[in-house]
Design a protein around this motif. Structure first.
Motif, PDB file in Angstrom:
ATOM      1  N   HIS A  76      40.681  37.508  43.743  1.00 32.38           N
ATOM      2  CA  HIS A  76      41.794  36.702  43.252  1.00 32.38           C
ATOM      3  C   HIS A  76      43.047  36.954  44.101  1.00 32.38           C
ATOM      4  CE1 HIS A  76      45.060  35.688  40.326  1.00 32.38           C
ATOM      5  NE2 HIS A  76      44.266  34.647  40.124  1.00 32.38           N
ATOM      6  N   VAL A  86      45.453  29.111  43.204  1.00 34.15           N
ATOM      7  CA  VAL A  86      44.539  29.762  42.258  1.00 34.15           C
ATOM      8  C   VAL A  86      45.154  29.791  40.866  1.00 34.15           C
ATOM      9  CG1 VAL A  86      43.488  31.233  44.019  1.00 34.15           C
ATOM     10  CG2 VAL A  86      45.398  32.102  42.718  1.00 34.15           C
ATOM     11  N   LEU A  89      43.745  34.767  36.148  1.00 39.10           N
ATOM     12  CA  LEU A  89      42.464  35.322  35.709  1.00 39.10           C
ATOM     13  C   LEU A  89      42.300  35.059  34.214  1.00 39.10           C
ATOM     14  CD1 LEU A  89      42.485  38.716  37.594  1.00 39.10           C
ATOM     15  CD2 LEU A  89      40.738  36.964  37.809  1.00 39.10           C
TER      16      LEU A  89
END
Length: 114
Positions: A76, A86, A89
């Motif tokens: 990540h 992105v 999480l």
């Protein structure tokens, strides 16, 4: 960074109905049942098919690969450092995962599970 393609994911409007169809019509075997998704074994292939409940509009590209990594935090961070778009999480109770997007805004996903 990645160990393998973990699965290919298709979005369906009704995961229960679709899972039954894939099993009865195509002969796939349901090997995992999540809250809004199912993982189906495809013959002798090591790469399963995941069906995920959501908007199944034909105007959207709903199929996307899910890559597996043993170190999701590092992956990540590395993608962020490379300037890749992105998501945060996430954890759905079974999997740790995040989405990321290519230059054409195609969705890709990375997961880690035990």
């Amino acid at each position: 960074m990645f160990e393998r393609i973990d699965t290919i994911c298709l979005t369906v409007s009704d995961v229960e109905r679709s899972s039954s169809w894939y099993q009865e019509v195509l002969g796939l075997k349901e090997v995992f049942k999540g809250e809004k998704y199912r993982i189906l074994k495809v013959g002798n292939s090591e790469i399963p098919l995941t069906i995920e409940e959501g908007s199944a509009s034909s105007n959207e590209n709903n199929a996307y690969p899910i890559f597996f990594t043993k170190d999701i935090e590092t992956t990540h961070q590395k993608l962020k450092e490379l300037g890749v778009d992105v998501s945060e999480l996430k954890n759905d109770g079974e999997n740790n995962y995040f989405n990321f997007f290519d230059l054409d805004n195609n969705k890709l996903q990375v997961c880690y599970w035990h």
